[in-house]
Write an enzyme that holds these catalytic residues in place. Structure first.
Site, short mmCIF file in Angstrom:
data_model
loop_
_atom_site.label_atom_id
_atom_site.label_comp_id
_atom_site.label_asym_id
_atom_site.label_seq_id
_atom_site.Cartn_x
_atom_site.Cartn_y
_atom_site.Cartn_z
N LYS A 199 -3.34 -1.59 15.66
CA LYS A 199 -2.79 -0.67 16.87
C LYS A 199 -3.95 -0.54 17.90
CE LYS A 199 0.49 2.33 15.08
NZ LYS A 199 0.64 2.24 13.46
N GLU A 202 0.96 -1.05 0.09
CA GLU A 202 0.04 0.01 0.01
C GLU A 202 0.84 1.31 0.00
OE1 GLU A 202 -1.45 1.70 3.57
OE2 GLU A 202 -1.36 0.04 4.72
N1 PSU Z 1 -3.11 1.82 10.87
C1 PSU Z 1 -1.59 1.73 10.95
N2 PSU Z 1 -0.91 2.10 10.05
C2 PSU Z 1 -1.34 2.70 8.82
C3 PSU Z 1 -2.69 2.78 8.94
C4 PSU Z 1 -3.49 2.09 9.77
O1 PSU Z 1 -1.19 1.24 12.06
O2 PSU Z 1 -0.55 3.04 7.96
C5 PSU Z 1 -3.38 3.24 7.36
C6 PSU Z 1 -3.62 1.94 6.43
O3 PSU Z 1 -3.50 2.59 5.26
C7 PSU Z 1 -5.18 1.78 6.57
C8 PSU Z 1 -5.73 3.28 7.07
O4 PSU Z 1 -5.69 1.15 5.74
O5 PSU Z 1 -4.84 3.89 7.64
C9 PSU Z 1 -6.89 3.14 7.64
O6 PSU Z 1 -7.46 4.63 7.63
P1 PSU Z 1 -8.91 4.77 8.41
O7 PSU Z 1 -8.74 4.48 9.84
O8 PSU Z 1 -9.14 6.36 8.08
O9 PSU Z 1 -9.82 3.85 7.46
#
Ligand code: PSU
Ligand code: MN
Length: 296
Positions: free
Chosen positions: A155, A21
């Site tokens: 996390k 990603e």
């Molecule tokens: N959690 C992490 N590292 C990340 C992300 C989430 O520990 O880099 C990133 C990933 O790309 C994940 C996105 O798909 O954040 C999710 O964002 P949201 O919570 O806005 O859906």
């Protein structure tokens, strides 16, 4: 969609490929460390004899298999969109730059014909979701996309029990790689139980069986951070609680919330969180490459 030559060759010849990603590059880590790491992660995949395919949208072009220069561009350009699946078409039509989250990367990887994807941590059900409704698109996308995603769990910026419940509701199989405990990113433990697999061969077999009976959802491989890089839970909890509290005070929500928390945790930890993050992403890339190989 532009699929770069080495990736296209691997798809045609049905040799191992690992999708990666780009939100982790644009919105997950600071420049220039982000670019350095993205390149190292690709190297980790190559070392195992698989082809890496980092995915992003650049000036409205969907690219599967970014070049070194394109990774640098995504890593340092300001105003790169954070794309979940729904925003891909907007970004393309408006000719903008976009970094793909787990949801958008899974969707595009599968569209290109790639079945294994390595990331750091997935999005999930945020703390306080019963009020905010903030549940990452990642979870629903995994329920609809037939792909194997390797992550170090999630996390605890998220509500992990609710995240696992939601994945169950949505029919996403979660397995622990060499563990029966769902890992919590910086730490190997969360107190939450998942079914265990021993090796990449187990994953390949589960994937085959899943396809035989026509179950279309993803397999989420929860791969704990290597022991030597693990950070003690009591320390991590303090960083995360502080970051979550600050986000609350400042009214940060929606799309901005996860990137804010990620960068605050790196700052609060004095860079310790970043070092652990690097190691676990590399480890995930390594395991993903081995899974991709086991599928052939
Ligand atoms: N959690 C992490 N590292 C990340 C992300 C989430 O520990 O880099 C990133 C990933 O790309 C994940 C996105 O798909 O954040 C999710 O964002 P949201 O919570 O806005 O859906
Ligand atoms: Mn959200």
């Amino acid at each position: 969609m532009i699929i770069r030559k080495d990736v296209l060759n691997a798809i045609k010849k049905d040799t191992p490929i690992v999708a990666l990603e780009s939100t982790i590059i644009a919105h997950g880590m600071p420049y220039p460390k982000n670019v350095e790491i993205a390149l190292e992660v690709e190297e980790e995949v190559r070392k195992e004899g698989a082809v890496p395919a980092t995915i992003a949208v650049i000036k409205g072009e969907i690219i599967v298999g970014l070049t070194r220069e394109e990774i640098e561009y995504i890593g340092k350009t300001k105003g790169v969109m954070k794309l979940s699946t729904r925003e891909i078409s907007y970004c393309v039509a408006m000719k903008k730059d976009g970094a793909t989250t787990v949801s958008a990367t899974s969707y595009l990887a599968k569209l290109a014909g790639i079945s294994v994807f390595a990331t750091g941590g997935i999005g999930g059900v945020h703390r306080g979701a019963s009020e905010t409704f903030d549940i990452s698109r990642d979870l629903d996308e995994l329920s609809q996309t037939n792909i194997i995603v390797v992550s170090a769990g999630a996390k605890s910026i998220l509500d992990l029990p609710k995240t696992l419940e939601y994945l169950e509701t949505k029919g996403v199989l979660v397995v622990g790689f060499g563990t029966d405990e769902f890992p919590a990113f910086y730490t190997r433990k969360s107190g939450l139980t998942v079914p265990k697999v021993q090796s990449e061969i187990d994953i390949a077999r589960i994937y085959t069986e899943k396809n035989k009976i026509g179950v279309k959802s993803a397999i989420l491989v929860a791969n704990p951070i290597p022991q030597e890089y693990e950070i003690e839970k009591s320390i991590v909890d303090k960083w995360i609680d502080q970051a979550v509290e600050e986000a609350d005070e400042r009214g940060i929500k929606g799309k901005a919330l996860t990137p804010f928390l990620l960068s605050r945790i790196v700052e609060i930890s004095g860079g310790k969180a970043l070092s652990a993050n690097i190691e676990l992403v590399k480890n995930n890339a390594h395991v993903a490459a081995r899974i991709a190989k086991a599928m052939h």
